[in-house]
Design an enzyme around this catalytic site. Structure first.
Site, PDB file in Angstrom:
ATOM      1  N   ASN A 147       0.855  -1.186   0.000  1.00  0.00           N
ATOM      2  CA  ASN A 147       0.000   0.000   0.000  1.00  0.00           C
ATOM      3  C   ASN A 147       0.894   1.240   0.000  1.00  0.00           C
ATOM      4  OD1 ASN A 147      -1.854   2.023   0.356  1.00  0.00           O
ATOM      5  ND2 ASN A 147      -2.483   1.410   2.411  1.00  0.00           N
ATOM      6  N   THR A 179      -0.694  -1.665  -4.776  1.00  0.00           N
ATOM      7  CA  THR A 179      -2.129  -1.394  -4.911  1.00  0.00           C
ATOM      8  C   THR A 179      -2.365   0.022  -5.437  1.00  0.00           C
ATOM      9  OG1 THR A 179      -2.288  -0.689  -2.596  1.00  0.00           O
ATOM     10  CG2 THR A 179      -2.709  -3.000  -3.077  1.00  0.00           C
ATOM     11  N   GLU A 180      -3.426   0.152  -6.224  1.00  0.00           N
ATOM     12  CA  GLU A 180      -3.721   1.427  -6.881  1.00  0.00           C
ATOM     13  C   GLU A 180      -4.955   2.121  -6.333  1.00  0.00           C
ATOM     14  OE1 GLU A 180      -4.042   0.415 -10.969  1.00  0.00           O
ATOM     15  OE2 GLU A 180      -1.932  -0.154 -11.186  1.00  0.00           O
ATOM     16  N   GLY A 206      -0.637  -0.752   6.987  1.00  0.00           N
ATOM     17  CA  GLY A 206      -1.147  -0.738   8.346  1.00  0.00           C
ATOM     18  C   GLY A 206      -2.248  -1.749   8.569  1.00  0.00           C
ATOM     19  N   ASP A 207      -3.035  -1.529   9.623  1.00  0.00           N
ATOM     20  CA  ASP A 207      -4.117  -2.451   9.957  1.00  0.00           C
ATOM     21  C   ASP A 207      -5.185  -2.475   8.871  1.00  0.00           C
ATOM     22  OD1 ASP A 207      -2.880  -3.095  12.330  1.00  0.00           O
ATOM     23  OD2 ASP A 207      -3.952  -1.586  13.495  1.00  0.00           O
ATOM     24  N   GLY A 249       2.039   1.525   8.519  1.00  0.00           N
ATOM     25  CA  GLY A 249       0.822   2.324   8.568  1.00  0.00           C
ATOM     26  C   GLY A 249       0.785   3.252   9.762  1.00  0.00           C
ATOM     27  N   SER A 250      -0.365   3.909   9.933  1.00  0.00           N
ATOM     28  CA  SER A 250      -0.541   4.818  11.073  1.00  0.00           C
ATOM     29  C   SER A 250      -0.677   4.034  12.366  1.00  0.00           C
ATOM     30  CB  SER A 250      -1.777   5.699  10.854  1.00  0.00           C
ATOM     31  OG  SER A 250      -1.649   6.460   9.679  1.00  0.00           O
ATOM     32  N   ARG A 314      -9.558  13.808   7.676  1.00  0.00           N
ATOM     33  CA  ARG A 314      -8.449  13.005   7.161  1.00  0.00           C
ATOM     34  C   ARG A 314      -7.291  13.882   6.684  1.00  0.00           C
ATOM     35  NH1 ARG A 314      -9.573   7.623   6.635  1.00  0.00           N
ATOM     36  NH2 ARG A 314      -7.653   7.389   5.449  1.00  0.00           N
ATOM     37  N   ARG A 320      -5.602  13.690  13.634  1.00  0.00           N
ATOM     38  CA  ARG A 320      -7.061  13.791  13.675  1.00  0.00           C
ATOM     39  C   ARG A 320      -7.666  12.916  14.766  1.00  0.00           C
ATOM     40  NH1 ARG A 320      -5.869  10.351   9.338  1.00  0.00           N
ATOM     41  NH2 ARG A 320      -7.115   8.438   9.173  1.00  0.00           N
TER      42      ARG A 320
END
Length: 550
Positions: A147, A179-180, A206-207, A249-250, A314, A320
């Site tokens: 990703n 991935t796109e 990430g998750d 990821g985050s 976002r 956020r």
């Protein structure tokens, strides 16, 4: 631990020091023959650190003959002539292995052994490779999804610079797909991917990326056997392929729960050595319609409102979540509804027993035995299944279902510290309406070692299934029932006939918003398997090293 007969034993040099090197089917050990035994003493672990080293064969990444480092042509400079076998790289081999560091992190370390004869070098190479060839649990071919947009958008960079070189060293072939768009990996796994070619699927992200991979594999597994995911009582078929996660990821909640860190190299090494960690999966339905799968958190009320508000922000990035969290806390909304659940009877653990799920967890192992013994009961309907459903009505600030501890850097113990990865249950946490200060005390306990369940307004249950129905839907059902019975006219207005709040929350399902509020959840024991081994305890390593030193 039984003593293993040595397969090979030689005196080899490491950095000009002579070592006694021994290989058996379990471990590779090298001891410094020049270390004075009087200075080793006291403990086996001290002996290892003083002059002995031990590596389990299952944690050897690869072995390679050291390439000739002598210059191929004259560059006009003086060249040093090797004076001893230790200076000749032609008579040496390098072993790459797992080295543990702090906070459950792994590194790829290496040691080079110099031999007196080329035949000895070849014999060691052949023997170690033969032992590695017996490790059939190791993957040889992987399908990798990256990703490039998740987290700090460093997924491809992390894979190319930190992970791909280690996979190459371990002779693992990979097919990489960047991935796109959203659900690209899920849809590809469900329809196009030729899964027979691979030993596992790896996601870099990430998750959210993991959730895509998990949904794709689980759905594909059900399609292959003709199982209908929309049937709430349909027993699901476990996935045959293991899933690997390279964190980028985050949030990396899954990695923290299964490995103990969010270090990409650590996760890559767990994949290479072929570790296996089964995991439970919750299926979520609404009115006999399948919605999603969940492996970590289902949250209604507080956590659902935080996610809903954060989706509108976002553009702010990870910050956020903090802003939405404060805003949601200050709003202090509560929701009325009915929770019904099927308790986990006969389970070894409880949500408050402080028995954390660790590598080789006995509670999860016991669940495997029960699953095999009670395999015929999986197709039994709720009405025929033994056990009594418990019903609770009330006003709730939060309704959470934690299928794992959900630990992360900000919450070291997580939402439910004693939740287990593979025991076929989820911990249902009900936070009833209370004052803001009491709710704040409850939230703060997630960041320290205090028991977050030790409040009069908090209840926790270990369950196998549960349902939730919000009060506003129950009110509508009551109105429809009155109308059908001809009880007289009724008037539709903003104020409900029952006087309850018209507001509603959303379900937070592993970081995704569910479009329905009335849901039914069922836990499927060990439906997927990850390339992981659970969080390891430090004393295990000390015992292993002590044995090797002895």
């Amino acid at each position: 631990m039984e003593k293993q007969a040595p397969l090979l034993c030689s005196e080899l040099r490491v950095d000009r020091r002579l070592y006694e090197v021994t290989l058996n089917s379990m471990v590779l050990v090298w001891k410094d023959t020049q270390t004075n035994k009087k200075h080793i003493g006291r403990s086996g672990y001290a002996a290892v650190k003083a002059g002995s080293h031990c590596v389990p064969v299952c944690e050897i990444i690869a072995v390679q003959e050291k390439e000739d480092e002598s210059p191929s042509k004259d560059n006009g400079k003086w060249q040093k002539v090797p004076q001893s076998p230790a200076d000749s790289s032609q008579l040496a081999f390098t072993v790459f292995y797992v080295k543990r560091t702090r906070q459950h992190c792994w590194q790829c370390s290496e040691v080079t052994f110099h031999c007196s004869e080329h035949s000895i070098c070849l014999l060691w190479l052949q023997s170690i490779r033969e032992q590695l060839g017996l490790l059939t649990n190791r993957p040889k071919s992987l399908l990798v999804y990256i990703n490039p947009y998740g987290g700090k958008q460093r997924g491809k960079q992390i894979y190319d610079h930190k992970v791909a070189p280690i996979f190459s060293r371990a002779s693992i072939s990979t097919d990489v797909i960047v991935t796109e768009h959203a659900n690209h990996a899920r849809d590809h796994l469900k329809t196009e991917a030729d899964l027979k070619k691979y030993d596992g699927v790896v996601c870099v992200g990430g998750d959210g990326m993991f959730s895509e991979i998990m949904h794709g594999l689980v759905s594909r597994s059900q399609q292959d056997v003709g199982a209908d995911e929309n049937l709430t009582e349909e027993p699901l078929v476990p996935c045959k392929l293991r899933i690997g996660i390279i964190p980028a990821g985050s949030t990396d909640c899954i990695c923290y729960a299964t490995v103990g860190s969010n270090d990409p190299v650590t996760s890559a090494l767990h994949i290479i050595v072929g570790d296996s960690q089964p995991m439970d999966v919750c299926s979520v339905h609404s009115e006999d319609r399948f919605l999603r799968y969940s492996v970590s958190l289902l949250g209604y009320g507080f956590y659902g409102d935080v996610l809903t508000d954060s989706e509108r922000k976002r553009w702010m990035g990870p910050a956020r979540y903090d802003i939405s969290g404060v805003k949601t806390f200050l709003s202090h909304r509560y929701y009325e509804g009915t929770v019904s659940f099927l308790p986990a009877e006969g389970n070894l653990g409880t949500p408050r027993d402080k028995a954390q799920c660790r590598s080789g967890c006995n509670i999860c192992r016991h669940s495997v035995s029960d699953k095999l013994l009670n395999k015929d009961e999986e197709s039994v309907s709720d009405a025929e299944r033994p056990g009594t459903w418990t019903v609770i009505r009330g006003k709730f600030l939060a309704i959470n279902a934690a299928s794992m501890s959900c630990a992360c850097p900000r919450s070291p113990k997580g939402l439910s510290p004693s939740a287990h990865l593979a025991d076929g249950t989820t911990d249902l946490i009900l936070v009833r309406k209370c004052s803001r200060i009491d709710f704040l005390r409850h939230l703060l306990r997630h960041t320290n070692k205090s028991d977050q369940f030790d409040h009069s307004f908090v209840e926790v249950y270990r369950v196998k299934q549960f349902r939730f129905s919000p009060r506003h839907l129950e009110c509508e059902s009551e109105l429809d029932l009155r109308e059908n019975r001809g009880s007289g006219k009724h008037f539709l207005c903003q104020q409900r006939a029952c006087g309850c709040m018209a507001s509603r929350s959303n379900w937070n399902c592993d970081g995704e918003i569910l479009p329905h509020t009335a849901i039914q959840v069922r836990v499927h024991c060990q439906l997927i398997t990850l390339f992981a081994r659970g969080i390891e305890e430090q004393p295990v390593f000390e015992d292993l090293y002590a044995h090797c030193a002895i």
